[in-house]
Structures are given as C-alpha cells and as structure tokens.
Design a protein around this motif. Sequence first.
Motif, PDB file in Angstrom:
ATOM      1  N   ASP A 207       5.303 -23.180  28.543  1.00 52.35           N
ATOM      2  CA  ASP A 207       6.235 -23.551  29.599  1.00 52.35           C
ATOM      3  C   ASP A 207       5.962 -24.979  30.043  1.00 52.35           C
ATOM      4  OD1 ASP A 207       7.378 -21.038  29.586  1.00 52.35           O
ATOM      5  OD2 ASP A 207       5.962 -20.249  31.079  1.00 52.35           O
ATOM      6  N   ALA A 208       6.961 -25.596  30.640  1.00 49.22           N
ATOM      7  CA  ALA A 208       6.810 -26.968  31.126  1.00 49.22           C
ATOM      8  C   ALA A 208       5.836 -27.007  32.303  1.00 49.22           C
ATOM      9  CB  ALA A 208       8.158 -27.534  31.545  1.00 49.22           C
ATOM     10  N   PRO A 209       5.046 -28.063  32.405  1.00 50.47           N
ATOM     11  CA  PRO A 209       4.132 -28.207  33.538  1.00 50.47           C
ATOM     12  C   PRO A 209       4.842 -28.798  34.748  1.00 50.47           C
ATOM     13  CG  PRO A 209       3.891 -30.074  32.088  1.00 50.47           C
ATOM     14  CD  PRO A 209       4.927 -29.180  31.449  1.00 50.47           C
ATOM     15  N   LYS A 210       4.146 -28.838  35.869  1.00 52.10           N
ATOM     16  CA  LYS A 210       4.679 -29.523  37.044  1.00 52.10           C
ATOM     17  C   LYS A 210       4.747 -31.032  36.818  1.00 52.10           C
ATOM     18  CE  LYS A 210       2.927 -26.190  40.453  1.00 52.10           C
ATOM     19  NZ  LYS A 210       2.019 -26.026  41.632  1.00 52.10           N
ATOM     20  N   GLY A 211       3.760 -31.532  36.098  1.00 54.84           N
ATOM     21  CA  GLY A 211       3.689 -32.970  35.875  1.00 54.84           C
ATOM     22  C   GLY A 211       4.236 -33.369  34.508  1.00 54.84           C
ATOM     23  N   ARG A 212       3.550 -34.297  33.870  1.00 60.09           N
ATOM     24  CA  ARG A 212       3.996 -34.842  32.595  1.00 60.09           C
ATOM     25  C   ARG A 212       3.569 -33.953  31.423  1.00 60.09           C
ATOM     26  NH1 ARG A 212       1.173 -40.486  32.652  1.00 60.09           N
ATOM     27  NH2 ARG A 212      -0.381 -39.235  33.767  1.00 60.09           N
ATOM     28  N   THR A 213       4.305 -34.071  30.311  1.00 57.87           N
ATOM     29  CA  THR A 213       3.911 -33.448  29.050  1.00 57.87           C
ATOM     30  C   THR A 213       3.610 -34.571  28.057  1.00 57.87           C
ATOM     31  OG1 THR A 213       5.316 -31.515  29.426  1.00 57.87           O
ATOM     32  CG2 THR A 213       4.575 -31.921  27.165  1.00 57.87           C
ATOM     33  N   ILE A 214       2.345 -34.647  27.664  1.00 56.93           N
ATOM     34  CA  ILE A 214       1.866 -35.687  26.759  1.00 56.93           C
ATOM     35  C   ILE A 214       1.481 -35.037  25.437  1.00 56.93           C
ATOM     36  CG2 ILE A 214       0.177 -37.521  26.396  1.00 56.93           C
ATOM     37  CD1 ILE A 214       2.001 -38.042  28.763  1.00 56.93           C
ATOM     38  N   VAL A 215       1.934 -35.612  24.336  1.00 59.56           N
ATOM     39  CA  VAL A 215       1.618 -35.090  23.003  1.00 59.56           C
ATOM     40  C   VAL A 215       0.696 -36.065  22.290  1.00 59.56           C
ATOM     41  CG1 VAL A 215       2.553 -34.339  20.783  1.00 59.56           C
ATOM     42  CG2 VAL A 215       3.854 -33.929  22.892  1.00 59.56           C
ATOM     43  N   ILE A 216      -0.420 -35.545  21.777  1.00 59.40           N
ATOM     44  CA  ILE A 216      -1.329 -36.352  20.969  1.00 59.40           C
ATOM     45  C   ILE A 216      -1.663 -35.556  19.716  1.00 59.40           C
ATOM     46  CG2 ILE A 216      -2.315 -37.618  22.919  1.00 59.40           C
ATOM     47  CD1 ILE A 216      -4.735 -35.718  22.795  1.00 59.40           C
ATOM     48  N   GLY A 217      -2.236 -36.221  18.721  1.00 58.07           N
ATOM     49  CA  GLY A 217      -2.608 -35.473  17.532  1.00 58.07           C
ATOM     50  C   GLY A 217      -3.114 -36.356  16.420  1.00 58.07           C
ATOM     51  N   ALA A 218      -3.690 -35.695  15.412  1.00 59.17           N
ATOM     52  CA  ALA A 218      -4.207 -36.397  14.247  1.00 59.17           C
ATOM     53  C   ALA A 218      -4.266 -35.434  13.077  1.00 59.17           C
ATOM     54  CB  ALA A 218      -5.594 -36.970  14.530  1.00 59.17           C
ATOM     55  N   GLY A 219      -3.957 -35.948  11.890  1.00 59.59           N
ATOM     56  CA  GLY A 219      -4.055 -35.143  10.688  1.00 59.59           C
ATOM     57  C   GLY A 219      -2.897 -35.396   9.748  1.00 59.59           C
ATOM     58  N   LYS A 220      -3.009 -34.868   8.550  1.00 52.87           N
ATOM     59  CA  LYS A 220      -1.965 -35.070   7.552  1.00 52.87           C
ATOM     60  C   LYS A 220      -0.657 -34.384   7.952  1.00 52.87           C
ATOM     61  CE  LYS A 220      -5.481 -35.207   3.957  1.00 52.87           C
ATOM     62  NZ  LYS A 220      -6.055 -34.501   2.783  1.00 52.87           N
ATOM     63  N   ALA A 221      -0.759 -33.335   8.752  1.00 49.99           N
ATOM     64  CA  ALA A 221       0.444 -32.619   9.187  1.00 49.99           C
ATOM     65  C   ALA A 221       0.896 -33.014  10.579  1.00 49.99           C
ATOM     66  CB  ALA A 221       0.192 -31.111   9.146  1.00 49.99           C
ATOM     67  N   SER A 222       0.187 -33.911  11.239  1.00 46.00           N
ATOM     68  CA  SER A 222       0.445 -34.142  12.663  1.00 46.00           C
ATOM     69  C   SER A 222       1.829 -34.710  12.938  1.00 46.00           C
ATOM     70  CB  SER A 222      -0.627 -35.059  13.253  1.00 46.00           C
ATOM     71  OG  SER A 222      -0.591 -36.340  12.650  1.00 46.00           O
ATOM     72  N   ALA A 223       2.334 -35.581  12.067  1.00 45.73           N
ATOM     73  CA  ALA A 223       3.667 -36.142  12.294  1.00 45.73           C
ATOM     74  C   ALA A 223       4.733 -35.056  12.152  1.00 45.73           C
ATOM     75  CB  ALA A 223       3.935 -37.280  11.320  1.00 45.73           C
ATOM     76  N   ALA A 224       4.612 -34.222  11.127  1.00 48.65           N
ATOM     77  CA  ALA A 224       5.570 -33.117  10.959  1.00 48.65           C
ATOM     78  C   ALA A 224       5.445 -32.121  12.106  1.00 48.65           C
ATOM     79  CB  ALA A 224       5.327 -32.422   9.623  1.00 48.65           C
ATOM     80  N   MET A 225       4.238 -31.928  12.615  1.00 48.77           N
ATOM     81  CA  MET A 225       4.043 -31.052  13.774  1.00 48.77           C
ATOM     82  C   MET A 225       4.749 -31.630  14.999  1.00 48.77           C
ATOM     83  SD  MET A 225      -0.002 -30.199  13.135  1.00 48.77           S
ATOM     84  CE  MET A 225      -0.275 -28.893  14.348  1.00 48.77           C
ATOM     85  N   ALA A 226       4.619 -32.945  15.181  1.00 51.43           N
ATOM     86  CA  ALA A 226       5.274 -33.607  16.318  1.00 51.43           C
ATOM     87  C   ALA A 226       6.796 -33.506  16.191  1.00 51.43           C
ATOM     88  CB  ALA A 226       4.836 -35.065  16.389  1.00 51.43           C
ATOM     89  N   GLN A 227       7.301 -33.683  14.996  1.00 53.96           N
ATOM     90  CA  GLN A 227       8.746 -33.582  14.788  1.00 53.96           C
ATOM     91  C   GLN A 227       9.248 -32.166  15.092  1.00 53.96           C
ATOM     92  OE1 GLN A 227      10.619 -33.450  10.749  1.00 53.96           O
ATOM     93  NE2 GLN A 227      11.393 -35.482  11.324  1.00 53.96           N
TER      94      GLN A 227
END
Length: 425
Positions: A32-52
């Motif tokens: 669920d959405a938080p009260k504040g901000r939603t920040i996405v971070i990540g690393a790995g060979k799949a991280s860009a596809a995960m972000a998409q």
Amino acid sequence: MKIEPQDLLSKMFQAAVNAAQPEHCIPPYLPDAPKGRTIVIGAGKASAAMAQALERHWDKGPISGVVVTRYGYSVPCDHITILEASHPVPDQAGEDAAREILRTVSNLTEDDLVICLISGGGSSLLPLAGEGITLADKQAINKALLKSGASIGEMNTVRRHLSAIKGGRLAAACAPARVLNLLISDVPGDQPMDIASGPTVADPTTCAQALDIIQRYGIDIPAAARARLESGEGETIKPDDPRLAHVTTHLVATPQLALQAAARVAQASGVHPVLLGDSIEGEAREVGKVMAGIALSVAKHGQPAQAPCVLLSGGETTVTLRGQGRGGRNVEFLLSTAIALNGAADIYGLAGDTDGVDGQEEIAGAFCGPDTLERAWQQGIRPRASLDNNDGHGFFEALDDALVTGPTLTNVNDFRAILVLSPSD
C-alpha cells in the motif's frame, strides 16, 4: 510423439527464465502507499526490468528513485532513473551509482517507503569501498575472488566486509523509513545476505570470517583491506540493529521456481522430470562428472528414474582457473559432462546461466549430445585439452553448439538439464 532433444531442452530453459521475469513476479508483492514518499532503489541484472514492472503496476501515487543494472540491461522507465555499470568486475560507473543511491535515501522520515529491487549481479554493480580502499583495490580483489574457486557465499562474505554500502549498510542509511526488499535470488540457499551481498538486509557474518576466507584461498589483498578486516572496522550491520527494525524482505523469484517451470514443460512432452536440487555447488567439472554418472545410471539401470527423463538442477558452481581459455562455469560443467558420457547414446544436455551471460561472455551456455566429442575430434579439437584450458566457450562455439539468448533481464542463476531418452523416443 517424437522428441527433438535440443528443442525440448531450449523450451525448458526458456520456461525457467520466464518464471523469473519481473513482469510476473513483482506485482503480487506491491505494498500500500505510504503517508510520505515512495522511493525506489535497486541493483542487479534484473533491477531495471523490476523497476519497469513496478511502474507498470503502481497506481498508488508518485514514485521516484534510481537503480543500477549491467551494461546492456537497461529498459525504459518514466519515473525511476536507470543507471548502468560493469559486471562481473566493477567500474567507476558502479561506484558513482552507489553514491547516487545513498544520496537518494538520505533524509527520509518514518512516513516514507523505500522499495528496494535486488537481483543477482548487484554486488559488482555497487562497488562503493570502505574507507581506505580504492576502486582499483576492489577490482583486483574481485578478480582474485572470481579465479579462486571460492563459493558465492564466501565471495560475498568478503565483499560485504570491504564495502561501504553492502552488508545492511544501505538499509541502515534508509532509516527511519520503512524498507520493502523484493529479491530475485541467484544464490544457492536463497539467503538474502548473499543476493548482491545483502545491501539492505542484516549480516550475521564477521570480519574474522572474511579474513579466514582470504587466507584459506591464498588471496593477496591490499594492506588497507587487510587492516580493515583485522581491526574489525569493516563489521557489517547485525540482525539486532534498531535501524533495521522496519525492513521487510520477500523472495519474489528463486531457482527452485524456475526448475519447477522447466519440469512442467518436460511433463507436457511425456518426459519425467527429476529435480536434483536448486543449490548445487562445487567445482563445475566435478559436478559435471556426477551428473554424467547419474545419467548413465538412468540409461543402464533405470535408476533413479526410467527413461525418458530429464535431470534438472540449479545453483552456482565454481571454476578454479588454471588455463587461458574463455571460462564460463556452465560450459565447463557441460564439457566435463560430455567427456564423462563419452558419446553415450540418447543422452543430451543443456547448461546455461539464466541471465544470458556465462562468465564474462555474452553467451548463456551450450548444448551437448552423443556426437559432441566425435564432432570435436573431426575438427582437430581435443576435448580434454579444452577442459584443462578452461575453454568451454571456445569448444562449444567451434561446434556451433553455443546457447546465445541476449540479455534475459532476470537472473536465477545456473540451469542444468540432462535429458536421457530411450532408443524408441
């Protein structure tokens, strides 16, 4: 129904890769959405596809963030910045990306949410060294670890204790925000601390253990790195650290799930799948001998299963480099398997890395069959000499038996399938 061995093996490999695609495995875990901000971070060979995949299925308010993936593995995102860096040997772009990710999670509050997308390869893509250790030091240590024959767990224990971002340090930097880890596992045992060296999870291992690994494998490390381990300055974030109190972790894709997907393809073709384990480790050439022995037992004795069957396994083997060849643990495994099978009839194999890159080659792996050795000899290639030279890629490319997929945008590590048919199949 006549079975075409290479076609069936290819379909099983593709099913394993598809089972770990972020588009399928990320949406069920979105919070669920938080009260504040939603920040996405990540690393790995799949991280860009995960972000998409996250962006496509996120309808709960604004998001922003940054992830780092391997060169060539970027995919377009609207709100999340995608950076690229080097794997398996780190580079300056990776160090810059690590700093940018730390900057992104600075000054968060308890109302904010950090969604951390981690997959295999993230360790090399976040090469932010501890105090006194240079990027050149990290590169040299990483190369030495890759050549040493150490297991992935051992390598990552060393990496965590020489890092300024791994071993829970990134999670600590996110405090007091809530952290949700979504992990695609590429390691035997699926231990979160070993996936990308655990930047956002607790680490119970110690500097003393890291130093023991360095000594066990005779790895020469710079004086600053040794001092960091000997003094305990490189100690990681432990499970009882209060900064990790609001961290939740989910494994969204694993090697076992990939093997089960491949097994379903085999069953649909009338082939009995035998799952031998998702966390097999050891020297690739030795594992190859063992798998060949099991396959020969199936063919001769009908044990542990009757043909037609396929022996499926995953995990991460190692290669202790002794030669000057092009390496690759999957092709080393398969070449050793083919030599041990010695042209046995009706036995075929595929071994590949589910990220599409075996070692440092843009080749996923290879196929073998009953005629593999004979075709090599006809070309003047000596299989045992190729194995001794760690030149699996050169061997299988010469036979036109390389498995080339391009970037798969995911990674649940090695996939091995040994198909044993009966003469009537």
